[in-house]
Design a protein around this motif. Sequence first.
Motif, short mmCIF file in Angstrom:
data_model
loop_
_atom_site.label_atom_id
_atom_site.label_comp_id
_atom_site.label_asym_id
_atom_site.label_seq_id
_atom_site.Cartn_x
_atom_site.Cartn_y
_atom_site.Cartn_z
N LEU A 89 0.82 -1.21 0.00
CA LEU A 89 0.00 0.00 0.00
C LEU A 89 0.86 1.27 0.00
N ALA A 90 1.96 1.23 0.73
CA ALA A 90 2.83 2.40 0.79
C ALA A 90 3.50 2.70 -0.55
N ARG A 91 3.67 1.64 -1.36
CA ARG A 91 4.31 1.80 -2.67
C ARG A 91 3.35 2.21 -3.77
N THR A 92 2.04 2.11 -3.53
CA THR A 92 1.07 2.43 -4.60
C THR A 92 1.15 3.90 -5.07
N PRO A 93 1.39 4.88 -4.19
CA PRO A 93 1.55 6.24 -4.72
C PRO A 93 2.73 6.37 -5.68
N ILE A 94 3.79 5.60 -5.44
CA ILE A 94 4.95 5.61 -6.34
C ILE A 94 4.53 5.08 -7.71
N PHE A 95 3.70 4.03 -7.68
CA PHE A 95 3.19 3.45 -8.93
C PHE A 95 2.39 4.49 -9.72
N PHE A 96 1.49 5.21 -9.04
CA PHE A 96 0.65 6.20 -9.73
C PHE A 96 1.48 7.37 -10.27
N LEU A 97 2.51 7.76 -9.55
CA LEU A 97 3.39 8.81 -10.05
C LEU A 97 4.13 8.37 -11.31
N THR A 98 4.48 7.09 -11.34
CA THR A 98 5.19 6.55 -12.51
C THR A 98 4.27 6.51 -13.72
N THR A 99 2.99 6.24 -13.51
CA THR A 99 2.06 6.23 -14.64
C THR A 99 1.96 7.62 -15.29
N ILE A 100 2.13 8.66 -14.48
CA ILE A 100 2.12 10.02 -15.03
C ILE A 100 3.27 10.21 -16.01
N SER A 101 4.44 9.64 -15.67
CA SER A 101 5.59 9.76 -16.57
C SER A 101 5.32 9.07 -17.90
N ILE A 102 4.54 7.97 -17.87
CA ILE A 102 4.18 7.27 -19.11
C ILE A 102 3.30 8.18 -19.98
N VAL A 103 2.33 8.82 -19.35
CA VAL A 103 1.42 9.71 -20.08
C VAL A 103 2.19 10.86 -20.72
N ILE A 104 3.20 11.36 -20.02
CA ILE A 104 3.98 12.50 -20.53
C ILE A 104 4.95 12.09 -21.64
N LEU A 105 5.58 10.93 -21.48
CA LEU A 105 6.70 10.57 -22.35
C LEU A 105 6.31 9.84 -23.64
N PHE A 106 5.17 9.14 -23.64
CA PHE A 106 4.89 8.26 -24.77
C PHE A 106 3.63 8.66 -25.55
N SER A 107 3.54 8.13 -26.76
CA SER A 107 2.42 8.47 -27.64
C SER A 107 1.12 7.86 -27.12
N TRP A 108 0.02 8.53 -27.45
CA TRP A 108 -1.28 8.15 -26.86
C TRP A 108 -1.70 6.73 -27.20
N GLN A 109 -1.36 6.23 -28.42
CA GLN A 109 -1.81 4.88 -28.80
C GLN A 109 -1.10 3.78 -28.00
N LEU A 110 0.06 4.12 -27.39
CA LEU A 110 0.79 3.13 -26.59
C LEU A 110 0.49 3.22 -25.10
N ILE A 111 -0.03 4.36 -24.66
CA ILE A 111 -0.20 4.61 -23.22
C ILE A 111 -1.01 3.52 -22.50
N PRO A 112 -2.17 3.08 -23.02
CA PRO A 112 -2.94 2.04 -22.30
C PRO A 112 -2.14 0.76 -22.09
N PHE A 113 -1.41 0.33 -23.11
CA PHE A 113 -0.64 -0.91 -23.02
C PHE A 113 0.57 -0.75 -22.10
N LEU A 114 1.18 0.42 -22.11
CA LEU A 114 2.33 0.66 -21.24
C LEU A 114 1.91 0.73 -19.77
N ILE A 115 0.72 1.29 -19.52
CA ILE A 115 0.22 1.31 -18.14
C ILE A 115 -0.11 -0.10 -17.67
N LEU A 116 -0.67 -0.91 -18.56
CA LEU A 116 -0.91 -2.32 -18.23
C LEU A 116 0.40 -3.04 -17.92
#
Length: 390
Positions: A89-116
């Motif tokens: 549970l303590a690590r889940t905020p780190i996970f959500f912050l990392t998903t933000i980096s995916i949204v910023i860095l990668f193209s929209w068509q890849l974002i859903p698969f990269l988050i998975l």
Amino acid sequence: MNKIKKTVTRNSLIILNGFRSIFSPLLSIIFSYIIVNYFSKALWGNFVEYVLFFLITNVICEWGNRSFLLRTFSENPKEMISNWQNLFLARTPIFFLTTISIVILFSWQLIPFLILWLLGIFIYNSILSITYYYRDYFISVIIEAFGFIIIISQLIIYQENLNLTILIRSYSIGIIFKMILSIIYYSKFFYFKSLKIKFKILKTSFPFFILGLTGFLHSKIDVYTYSLFHKGQPLGEYQIISGFFVFASSFISLLLFPFIKNFYRLKSNSILKLKKIIIRYGIFINLVIILIIHNVLRLGFQIYLSPIQISIGYLISFPPYVYTTHIYHLLKIKKENIVVKISLYSFLLNLVISLTLLYLDYNITGILLASAIAQFFCMIYALKFKIHEY
């Protein structure tokens, strides 16, 4: 009779653990072989750029999870579930912050698969500490095998139109499948009595996070450095070469890691005896592994290394047979700060030499040499801390 049964059980666990230790790297090798030989080296090289991103994000999201929990489980087995849940549970905020980096860095068509992909490795790797503690090696192999089958099945289905997007999607689905199987098998760990996040445990496990981060950088900085100079096919080829040599240098750690809770209970004399055995057999084992790597690269991937490069590969992979027991002993006596220093200084040395030799156009030979020098530095530094002195 009971003694014989215990011996057979113990030997079976050792053999099964040995197989499990090489099974996941073996699947990675087979996966890269399929992409390189049935599709293209360029496709593999492009895929590797995403792999490198997720390797570093995984280390960050894991936050020392595996090493910290294995020690915690060993010290306090009765609180195993609550300790695992608290860190998760303590690590889940780190996970959500990392998903933000995916949204910023990668193209929209890849974002859903990269988050998975990120979600899959976050939960699946969180469960590995439980798998190792319970020694569920057979289950681990089965889950890895099913995940691999899912990935390969999709490659077969889409082989006519396979591109980077489909490859990433297929790989992400395979990881999610492994995650689901693991959650089902260890379902009791997911019945949370409270969802309260206790950030204090992140502070407690922080030394293990730094330990994991520096160790990761020590073992992978060559690929990241190479990626600054080369992209596509050359990067894909070097990632394969580096992956083989990292596996060779990590072989002894892979075999010992699941038994680390037993290692923590060993006396100094027993550790010294174990060290001598590892070195004695390691000289021959490492030679065999390097010769196998040479032939697999040549015959399976059409990657041809010179005798000098193969010799450097041996020098990269042998030092861990000498210093691994020292590292585990330092962890046993809670000297993680020393291990961090060893990994950090080795990483920095590797980085500086790699950048210099790549800039001077020594290419693969240069970067392999940098890794070998860093490994010998790591060995010499670790041997300074004598086992019998602590």
